[in-house]
Design an enzyme around this catalytic site. Structure first.
Site, mmCIF file in Angstrom:
data_model
loop_
_atom_site.group_PDB
_atom_site.id
_atom_site.type_symbol
_atom_site.label_atom_id
_atom_site.label_comp_id
_atom_site.label_asym_id
_atom_site.label_seq_id
_atom_site.Cartn_x
_atom_site.Cartn_y
_atom_site.Cartn_z
ATOM 1 N N GLN A 183 -9.892 -4.212 7.071
ATOM 2 C CA GLN A 183 -9.086 -3.830 8.230
ATOM 3 C C GLN A 183 -9.655 -2.597 8.936
ATOM 4 O O GLN A 183 -8.928 -1.880 9.620
ATOM 5 C CB GLN A 183 -7.635 -3.571 7.809
ATOM 6 C CG GLN A 183 -6.915 -4.809 7.302
ATOM 7 C CD GLN A 183 -5.429 -4.567 7.099
ATOM 8 O OE1 GLN A 183 -4.652 -4.446 8.036
ATOM 9 N NE2 GLN A 183 -5.033 -4.507 5.834
ATOM 10 N N ARG A 222 -0.890 -10.519 10.488
ATOM 11 C CA ARG A 222 0.356 -9.974 11.035
ATOM 12 C C ARG A 222 1.485 -10.995 10.916
ATOM 13 O O ARG A 222 2.652 -10.648 11.051
ATOM 14 C CB ARG A 222 0.207 -9.619 12.517
ATOM 15 C CG ARG A 222 -0.814 -8.559 12.902
ATOM 16 C CD ARG A 222 -0.725 -7.324 12.095
ATOM 17 N NE ARG A 222 -1.645 -7.395 10.962
ATOM 18 C CZ ARG A 222 -1.576 -6.615 9.887
ATOM 19 N NH1 ARG A 222 -0.633 -5.714 9.788
ATOM 20 N NH2 ARG A 222 -2.449 -6.741 8.903
ATOM 21 N N LYS A 240 0.820 -1.216 0.000
ATOM 22 C CA LYS A 240 0.000 0.000 0.000
ATOM 23 C C LYS A 240 0.857 1.271 0.000
ATOM 24 O O LYS A 240 0.615 2.192 -0.790
ATOM 25 C CB LYS A 240 -0.918 -0.019 1.221
ATOM 26 C CG LYS A 240 -1.569 1.302 1.566
ATOM 27 C CD LYS A 240 -2.411 1.188 2.805
ATOM 28 C CE LYS A 240 -1.584 1.085 4.053
ATOM 29 N NZ LYS A 240 -0.930 2.354 4.438
ATOM 30 N N THR A 241 1.845 1.315 0.892
ATOM 31 C CA THR A 241 2.663 2.524 1.019
ATOM 32 C C THR A 241 3.459 2.778 -0.253
ATOM 33 O O THR A 241 3.608 3.921 -0.692
ATOM 34 C CB THR A 241 3.608 2.403 2.229
ATOM 35 O OG1 THR A 241 2.818 2.127 3.392
ATOM 36 C CG2 THR A 241 4.389 3.684 2.445
ATOM 37 N N ASP A 270 -4.625 8.169 2.629
ATOM 38 C CA ASP A 270 -4.166 6.887 3.162
ATOM 39 C C ASP A 270 -5.155 6.382 4.220
ATOM 40 O O ASP A 270 -5.812 7.174 4.896
ATOM 41 C CB ASP A 270 -2.780 7.074 3.791
ATOM 42 C CG ASP A 270 -2.099 5.768 4.130
ATOM 43 O OD1 ASP A 270 -2.551 4.712 3.651
ATOM 44 O OD2 ASP A 270 -1.099 5.795 4.872
ATOM 45 N N GLU A 271 -5.258 5.052 4.379
ATOM 46 C CA GLU A 271 -6.092 4.423 5.421
ATOM 47 C C GLU A 271 -7.529 4.953 5.390
ATOM 48 O O GLU A 271 -8.109 5.318 6.417
ATOM 49 C CB GLU A 271 -5.477 4.656 6.815
ATOM 50 C CG GLU A 271 -4.055 4.151 6.975
ATOM 51 C CD GLU A 271 -3.943 2.640 7.122
ATOM 52 O OE1 GLU A 271 -4.951 1.940 6.862
ATOM 53 O OE2 GLU A 271 -2.859 2.152 7.462
#
Length: 726
Positions: free
Chosen positions: A251, A599, A33-34, A220-221
């Protein structure tokens, strides 16, 4: 240009090169994503579509903003200046300072922190003659924050949004509070976005100015946005519609902070003709972990849908382990055993994490890790016995055991508030010094002889009587029942039950967990000695240590091995989600389980216990529905109370309890089933080691209690869980 684009996979490149029009990038966990967000930012600049000042880039944390700035600069090969890049609050504050007079402020307005907010709210409540002991200012602050998260100033609070706080006075208190803020030329954090949104909504010329400035918007997010953030973004995106939102509906786990998963779910309705790009190639986890996580989250109905797949060639790995255990003590022992075995095989402790649903669950694992001398850090919070509410409760217990403990008395004399101010406390100190007695005895004497006046006299008289009752109760009813009574009769538990802040439920659970911990000790003194030992063992959290944290705190992190304990109905999903009508809360709990699984890079171990202690009783538990929802072909089920010598669970597959048995059955303490034997059976004559008392020899064994002749500390009786074979 070709060099940085060549590093992207096909999905990522499509997201980067789709520059015009609304775009939603559904970025699954570990899908880059980043990289997509920063590369898209750089691509806008390098392709000539925009200059640095024409891109609005919004993040949720300062850390994310710094990382984006650095990565964009690295792609461009030079630092980038003049960016509108930052958090929602930072960018909104920047806007407000440019147009402050339009919202009743000046450009140098102050931004209040939480303490200042509470102090100002209390002043406003007292001016309105509201009893701040009956109606807590933190509760009002939480109500006001909810309204501000929804972009509602006082004049737009309708009947549907009204609160019954202080007999319906919340809206008027809100208006008075906002007026005080203006008089002080100040704003709180909730104001920043609410006022910035009101500015754009009511000042067309200001909105038109920002439409001219911002040709492209990056977010973002996006799944974590609340309603006011959503409205702010929509207003800014109206003209060019060149908005790119990156997020993952699977998420979205922060509804308790105001986040609205619906913001991302309705993106296509908000921006007709929007394009959706799904990033599904995961570069973090093994194929079985990804398949298990995808199978679990597929049970949610409120999602846009995507399926993670391995993005690496070496993604093969072991299946997700699902382990059924006898009780919560055995669960902590299993986790500790596996961590030890992995460490012996060269696995770094820092690449292991224990992820719990709620903060109170950390205690059992902390104590087990301390017993095994395994270094650990609690990420995003304090160690269990360092938490303020636990230290307060322990202070009450210390005075019951040791009336001369003046430090403990000073800590709790006004918790909950008893009207004891500096004058009353000074009088107690003077009497204690003059007569050579403890503070608690001085307080009782001053209350009896009338030297204390007003409310302090009555409250100290009551408190002194309570301490006498609790000491008598300790002798007759035992330390567990006494400790529970202390928390109730003192008003300390009620203080947190009446507190409406988001942290209060967690504090209450922690206090209940402390009561559960007491049942592991024969005396209150033994428990307090153990706590002192635990506190002494605190070390600097640097170095190679196991990570212990909540699932919420783990979002954005990754580890080679992840332990996911407590997957039982009522624990995870938690009881509030089960009691709530509809599926909204339950689906968020499932998203939290998905976050936990994703995770893990190489190894995920899910566990559940058949019995958990509630106060001094044992409660039977049934496995979480999330366990049933994991794809059978991606899971390896096992279950045993005892661990084989090679540290692997050797018993046949665990047989699940019937899911229909939703209501737990209480088992009285004296009906507690016998504990399973330890794998490394300790018998008479065994040499053992205790972290405080050192080496010794076992002289007698009774169930899980050992009589040990320690080499230096003499003979003592201890629980077997606190010793290891020497």
């Amino acid at each position: 240009m070709g060099e940085y684009l060549a590093k992207l996979n096909a999905e990522q490149r499509e997201a980067v090169e789709t520059l015009d029009g609304p775009l939603l990038v559904l970025a699954g966990a570990g899908t880059g994503k980043t990289r997509v967000l920063t590369t898209r930012f750089a691509h806008l600049l390098l392709s000539g579509k925009a200059s640095p000042g024409q891109v609005l880039a919004v993040t949720f944390t300062n850390k994310a903003a710094r990382e984006m700035r650095e990565r964009v600069g690295a792609i461009l090969g030079r630092p980038v200046e003049g960016l509108w890049l930052g958090t929602f609050h930072a960018l909104a504050a920047r806007m407000l300072r440019r147009h402050a007079p339009l919202v009743g402020l000046t450009a140098n307005f102050s931004i209040l922190d939480t303490d200042d907010q509470l102090r100002l709210l209390k002043q406003v409540m007292e001016a309105a003659r509201i009893d701040t002991k009956r109606f807590a200012p933190p509760a009002l602050m939480a109500i006001l924050q909810r309204w501000k998260d929804r972009g509602l100033p006082p004049d737009r609070i309708g009947p549907a949004d009204a609160s019954d706080f202080a007999d319906g006075a919340a809206r008027d208190l809100y208006a008075a509070y906002q007026a005080r803020l203006r008089a002080l030329n100040a704003a709180d954090f909730g104001d920043l976005l609410m006022l910035a949104t009101e500015l754009l909504r009511t000042q067309p010329e200001v909105l038109a100015e920002y439409h001219r400035v911002f040709r492209y918007i990056l977010v973002d997010e996006y799944q974590d946005t609340n309603l006011v953030q959503y409205m702010w973004l929509r207003l800014l995106a109206q003209a060019h519609r060149n908005i790119c939102c990156v997020g993952d509906d699977d998420q979205s786990i922060y509804s308790w902070r105001g986040a609205e998963v619906e913001n991302i779910l309705r993106f296509e309705r908000d921006f007709p003709g929007a394009k959706i790009v799904r990033l599904e190639a995961n570069y973090r986890s093994t194929a079985p972990i990804l398949a298990a996580a995808s199978g679990l989250i597929a049970h949610n109905e409120g999602r846009l849908g995507k399926t993670l797949r391995p993005g690496r060639n070496d993604a093969a790995g072991e299946k997700v382990a699902v382990i059924g255990l006898w009780d919560s003590d055995e669960e902590a022992r299993m986790v500790g055993e596996r961590i030890e075995a992995l460490r012996r095989d060269g696995h770094p402790l820092a690449e292991m994490a224990i992820l719990v649903r709620a903060g109170f669950q950390t205690r059992a694992f902390e104590e087990r890790l301390i017993t095994l001398a395994i270094p650990y850090r609690v990420v995003g919070g304090l160690r269990f016995y360092e938490r303020a509410e636990i230290r307060d409760a322990i202070a009450y217990l210390r005075i019951v055991v040791q009336p001369a403990d003046d430090l403990a008395f000073e800590r709790i004399v006004n918790l909950p508030r008893r009207g004891v101010g500096e004058v009353a406390l000074r009088a107690m100190h003077e009497h204690a010094r003059g007569h050579g007695v403890p503070l608690s005895q001085a307080a009782a004497a001053l209350a009896a002889n009338g030297a204390l006046k007003g409310r302090p006299r009555e409250t100290m008289r009551v408190l002194a009587g309570q301490f006498d009752q609790w000491r008598a109760m300790l002798e007759s009813q035992g330390h567990v029942a006494t400790a529970a009574t202390i928390l109730e009769d003192s008003g300390y538990m009620a203080m947190w039950q009446e507190d409406k802040s988001p942290e209060a439920p967690g504090r209450i659970e922690n206090l209940k967990e402390m009561i559960r911990a007491l049942a592991d000790f024969e005396t209150l003194g033994g428990f307090l000695e153990h706590v002192a030992l635990v506190m002494e063992n605190e070390e600097n959290a640097a170095g190679d240590r196991v990570n212990l944290m909540t699932l919420h705190g783990a979002k954005g992190l990754e580890f080679d091995t992840v332990f996911l304990p407590g997957w039982e109905e009522g624990v995870f999903p938690n009881q509030r989600a089960l009691d709530e009508s509809g599926t909204r809360a339950l689906e968020e709990e499932r998203r939290l389980a998905y976050v936990g699984l994703t995770r893990a890079r190489r190894r995920a171990i899910v566990s559940h216990a058949a019995n958990r202690r509630i106060y001094a009783n044992w409660q039977s538990s049934i496995p979480s529905r999330f366990i049933e929802e994991l794809p059978e072909d991606q899971v390896e089920q096992a279950g045993s109370a005892s661990l084989a010598r090679d540290r692997r669970l050797a018993a046949p597959a665990f047989t699940a309890f019937p899911v229909a048995a939703r209501r737990p059955r209480l088992i009285e303490a004296w009906e507690k089933p016998a504990r399973p034997a330890r794998a490394d059976a300790i018998t008479v004559g065994t040499r053992v080691f205790h972290q405080k008392f050192g080496p010794g020899t076992v002289t007698a064994v009774e169930d899980d209690k050992l009589d040990i002749a320690f080499d230096k500390a003499g003979s003592k009786r201890v629980l077997d869980r606190f010793v290891e074979k020497a």
